[in-house]
Motif scaffolding. Structure first.
Motif, short mmCIF file in Angstrom:
data_model
loop_
_atom_site.label_atom_id
_atom_site.label_comp_id
_atom_site.label_asym_id
_atom_site.label_seq_id
_atom_site.Cartn_x
_atom_site.Cartn_y
_atom_site.Cartn_z
N GLY A 10 19.48 179.47 44.56
CA GLY A 10 19.29 179.70 45.99
C GLY A 10 19.91 178.59 46.81
N ARG A 11 19.52 178.55 48.07
CA ARG A 11 20.03 177.54 49.00
C ARG A 11 18.91 176.61 49.44
N VAL A 12 19.24 175.34 49.52
CA VAL A 12 18.27 174.30 49.86
C VAL A 12 17.90 174.42 51.34
N GLY A 13 16.59 174.35 51.62
CA GLY A 13 16.09 174.55 52.97
C GLY A 13 16.09 173.32 53.86
N ALA A 33 15.37 178.43 49.15
CA ALA A 33 15.29 179.83 49.60
C ALA A 33 16.05 180.69 48.59
N VAL A 34 15.35 181.71 48.07
CA VAL A 34 15.94 182.59 47.07
C VAL A 34 15.81 184.02 47.54
N ILE A 69 22.20 175.73 44.86
CA ILE A 69 21.88 175.07 43.59
C ILE A 69 21.22 176.07 42.65
N ALA A 70 21.25 175.72 41.37
CA ALA A 70 20.50 176.45 40.34
C ALA A 70 19.57 175.43 39.69
N VAL A 71 18.33 175.84 39.45
CA VAL A 71 17.36 174.95 38.81
C VAL A 71 16.66 175.69 37.68
N VAL A 95 8.54 172.23 38.82
CA VAL A 95 8.95 170.92 38.32
C VAL A 95 10.30 171.12 37.63
N VAL A 96 11.35 170.57 38.23
CA VAL A 96 12.73 170.83 37.79
C VAL A 96 13.12 169.91 36.64
N ASN A 97 13.62 170.54 35.57
CA ASN A 97 14.16 169.80 34.43
C ASN A 97 15.68 169.72 34.48
N ASN A 98 16.30 170.77 35.03
CA ASN A 98 17.75 170.85 35.07
C ASN A 98 18.21 171.31 36.45
N LEU A 99 19.17 170.60 37.01
CA LEU A 99 19.72 170.91 38.33
C LEU A 99 21.22 171.11 38.19
#
Length: 118
Positions: A10-13, A33-34, A69-71, A95-99
């Protein structure tokens, strides 16, 4: 068997909210935002993201409002007590492990030029 894996694109808000701790740890919070896969895409779904360590530093340096971004991460619930009513509240957090930074440099430049037009 248990599995708690979330993958979002999605896109960062908004710009990252970064905190540096005395221990040397780094924490970054973002909203994402997705768009839903449906014919009636009126509003996106919003997710709260929490990143730590090197991933948080990458987000702090390279992620800005509007960036795609993709997380990948896991879902947790933050709990707290409402100060006004005393009621127990909760909020889902990824809780993001991969960005992964998506889009082209041209997209980033267009977003930075459009920031002032709102």
């Amino acid at each position: 068997m248990s599995l708690n894996v979330v993958t979002l694109v999605g896109r960062v808000g908004g710009d990252p909210d970064v905190k540096y701790f005395e221990s040397g740890a780094v924490k970054c919070r973002l909203t994402l935002a997705v768009d839903r896969r449906s014919r009636n895409q009126d509003q996106p779904d919003w997710f709260n993201l929490e990143l730590w360590g090197k991933t948080a530093e990458v987000a702090a340096n390279y992620v800005r409002k509007g960036k795609q971004i993709a997380v990948t991460g896991s879902l947790k619930l933050d709990y707290w007590q409402d100060r006004g009513s005393g009621a127990q509240r909760s909020s889902p957090v990824i809780v993001v492990n991969n960005l992964e930074l998506l889009g082209s440099k041209r997209d980033d430049e267009a977003n930075s030029h459009n920031q002032g037009e709102f």
